[in-house]
Scaffold this motif. Structure first.
Motif, PDB file in Angstrom:
ATOM      1  N   MET A   1     -58.663   9.356 114.678  1.00  0.00           N
ATOM      2  CA  MET A   1     -57.058   9.221 114.172  1.00  0.00           C
ATOM      3  C   MET A   1     -56.637  10.477 113.695  1.00  0.00           C
ATOM      4  N   ALA A   2     -57.364  11.398 113.009  1.00  0.00           N
ATOM      5  CA  ALA A   2     -57.130  12.559 112.492  1.00  0.00           C
ATOM      6  C   ALA A   2     -56.562  13.708 113.701  1.00  0.00           C
ATOM      7  N   ASP A   3     -57.336  13.515 114.904  1.00  0.00           N
ATOM      8  CA  ASP A   3     -57.155  14.353 115.728  1.00  0.00           C
ATOM      9  C   ASP A   3     -56.108  13.918 116.774  1.00  0.00           C
ATOM     10  N   SER A   4     -55.866  12.598 116.916  1.00  0.00           N
ATOM     11  CA  SER A   4     -54.569  12.426 117.610  1.00  0.00           C
ATOM     12  C   SER A   4     -53.157  12.757 116.843  1.00  0.00           C
ATOM     13  N   LYS A   5     -53.392  12.598 115.388  1.00  0.00           N
ATOM     14  CA  LYS A   5     -52.014  12.824 114.764  1.00  0.00           C
ATOM     15  C   LYS A   5     -51.680  14.469 114.903  1.00  0.00           C
ATOM     16  N   ALA A   6     -53.223  15.171 114.740  1.00  0.00           N
ATOM     17  CA  ALA A   6     -52.744  16.551 114.761  1.00  0.00           C
ATOM     18  C   ALA A   6     -52.366  16.995 116.333  1.00  0.00           C
ATOM     19  N   LYS A   7     -52.858  16.411 117.319  1.00  0.00           N
ATOM     20  CA  LYS A   7     -52.467  16.776 118.648  1.00  0.00           C
ATOM     21  C   LYS A   7     -50.911  16.310 118.749  1.00  0.00           C
ATOM     22  N   THR A   8     -50.339  15.309 118.093  1.00  0.00           N
ATOM     23  CA  THR A   8     -49.289  14.970 118.287  1.00  0.00           C
ATOM     24  C   THR A   8     -48.252  15.843 117.641  1.00  0.00           C
ATOM     25  N   SER A   9     -48.505  16.423 116.540  1.00  0.00           N
ATOM     26  CA  SER A   9     -47.908  17.294 115.723  1.00  0.00           C
ATOM     27  C   SER A   9     -47.934  18.613 116.510  1.00  0.00           C
ATOM     28  N   LEU A  10     -49.034  19.051 116.835  1.00  0.00           N
ATOM     29  CA  LEU A  10     -48.923  20.209 117.893  1.00  0.00           C
ATOM     30  C   LEU A  10     -48.048  20.081 119.011  1.00  0.00           C
ATOM     31  N   GLU A  11     -48.137  19.120 119.787  1.00  0.00           N
ATOM     32  CA  GLU A  11     -47.523  18.735 120.788  1.00  0.00           C
ATOM     33  C   GLU A  11     -46.020  18.834 120.545  1.00  0.00           C
ATOM     34  N   SER A  12     -45.557  18.209 119.475  1.00  0.00           N
ATOM     35  CA  SER A  12     -44.174  18.252 118.948  1.00  0.00           C
ATOM     36  C   SER A  12     -43.635  19.823 118.751  1.00  0.00           C
ATOM     37  N   ILE A  13     -44.556  20.581 118.024  1.00  0.00           N
ATOM     38  CA  ILE A  13     -44.214  21.757 117.771  1.00  0.00           C
ATOM     39  C   ILE A  13     -44.102  22.774 119.272  1.00  0.00           C
ATOM     40  N   ARG A  14     -44.732  22.358 120.119  1.00  0.00           N
ATOM     41  CA  ARG A  14     -44.745  22.961 121.284  1.00  0.00           C
ATOM     42  C   ARG A  14     -43.647  22.617 121.921  1.00  0.00           C
ATOM     43  N   GLU A  15     -43.092  21.462 122.061  1.00  0.00           N
ATOM     44  CA  GLU A  15     -42.078  20.825 122.779  1.00  0.00           C
ATOM     45  C   GLU A  15     -40.599  21.723 121.857  1.00  0.00           C
ATOM     46  N   TRP A  16     -40.802  21.692 120.827  1.00  0.00           N
ATOM     47  CA  TRP A  16     -39.730  22.386 120.138  1.00  0.00           C
ATOM     48  C   TRP A  16     -39.355  23.826 120.366  1.00  0.00           C
ATOM     49  N   VAL A  17     -40.674  24.423 120.606  1.00  0.00           N
ATOM     50  CA  VAL A  17     -40.404  25.916 121.031  1.00  0.00           C
ATOM     51  C   VAL A  17     -40.001  25.925 122.523  1.00  0.00           C
ATOM     52  N   VAL A  18     -40.480  25.144 123.146  1.00  0.00           N
ATOM     53  CA  VAL A  18     -40.008  25.077 124.722  1.00  0.00           C
ATOM     54  C   VAL A  18     -38.558  24.819 124.650  1.00  0.00           C
ATOM     55  N   GLU A  19     -38.161  23.898 124.036  1.00  0.00           N
ATOM     56  CA  GLU A  19     -36.661  23.708 124.038  1.00  0.00           C
ATOM     57  C   GLU A  19     -35.728  24.774 123.480  1.00  0.00           C
ATOM     58  N   HIS A  20     -36.197  25.375 122.249  1.00  0.00           N
ATOM     59  CA  HIS A  20     -35.400  26.369 121.427  1.00  0.00           C
ATOM     60  C   HIS A  20     -36.163  27.758 121.568  1.00  0.00           C
ATOM     61  N   LYS A  21     -36.325  28.342 122.839  1.00  0.00           N
ATOM     62  CA  LYS A  21     -37.170  29.667 122.798  1.00  0.00           C
ATOM     63  C   LYS A  21     -36.616  30.763 121.995  1.00  0.00           C
ATOM     64  N   LEU A  22     -35.121  30.827 122.080  1.00  0.00           N
ATOM     65  CA  LEU A  22     -34.506  31.996 121.346  1.00  0.00           C
ATOM     66  C   LEU A  22     -34.625  31.881 120.074  1.00  0.00           C
ATOM     67  N   ARG A  23     -34.387  30.798 119.471  1.00  0.00           N
ATOM     68  CA  ARG A  23     -34.395  30.394 118.070  1.00  0.00           C
ATOM     69  C   ARG A  23     -35.935  30.637 117.621  1.00  0.00           C
ATOM     70  N   ALA A  24     -37.050  30.311 118.423  1.00  0.00           N
ATOM     71  CA  ALA A  24     -38.440  30.766 117.879  1.00  0.00           C
ATOM     72  C   ALA A  24     -38.371  32.251 118.004  1.00  0.00           C
ATOM     73  N   VAL A  25     -38.000  32.955 118.820  1.00  0.00           N
ATOM     74  CA  VAL A  25     -38.087  34.420 118.895  1.00  0.00           C
ATOM     75  C   VAL A  25     -37.234  35.010 117.543  1.00  0.00           C
ATOM     76  N   GLY A  26     -36.091  34.416 117.264  1.00  0.00           N
ATOM     77  CA  GLY A  26     -35.652  34.925 116.338  1.00  0.00           C
ATOM     78  C   GLY A  26     -36.146  34.637 114.923  1.00  0.00           C
ATOM     79  N   CYS A  27     -36.778  33.512 115.007  1.00  0.00           N
ATOM     80  CA  CYS A  27     -37.676  33.156 113.621  1.00  0.00           C
ATOM     81  C   CYS A  27     -38.878  34.106 113.537  1.00  0.00           C
ATOM     82  N   LEU A  28     -39.513  34.403 114.709  1.00  0.00           N
ATOM     83  CA  LEU A  28     -40.611  35.278 114.697  1.00  0.00           C
ATOM     84  C   LEU A  28     -40.266  36.785 114.557  1.00  0.00           C
TER      85      LEU A  28
END
Length: 100
Positions: free
Chosen positions: A1-28
């Motif tokens: 159960m913990a693996d699936s929750k971490a996977k969905t969290s990691l997947e949601s972070i990846r999707e956010w970065v894909v959608e907001h590439k320039l914001r991610a670069v600015g934050c970095l």
């Protein structure tokens, strides 16, 4: 159960970065310059101007690496055609038909 929750969290972070590439670069960039200034401030042998120049150079290198990563993600998205599917819902293809 913990693996699936971490996977969905990691997947949601990846999707956010894909959608907001320039914001991610600015934050970095912001976190890079903040961290570099904090590190350089602990070096007592340097002048303040040198500390700021080093912080800017470190953040600039980090930003270039982040932009290269964003370009790689964009290239991968174009190769996998996931972007075409994502934008297809915004373009009504019936409106552009060539019917006489």
């Amino acid at each position: 159960m913990a693996d699936s929750k971490a996977k969905t969290s990691l997947e949601s972070i990846r999707e956010w970065v894909v959608e907001h590439k320039l914001r991610a670069v600015g934050c970095l960039w912001l976190s890079g310059i903040t961290g570099s200034i904090a590190y350089n401030w602990s070096q007592p042998a340097m002048k303040t101007s040198v500390k700021l120049i080093h912080a800017r150079l470190h953040a600039q290198a980090l930003t270039l690496a982040a932009l290269a990563g964003a370009a790689a993600v964009e290239y991968y998205d174009q190769k996998s055609d996931s972007k075409a599917d994502r934008y297809a819902k915004f373009l009504p293809m019936d409106a552009y038909s060539h019917k006489d």
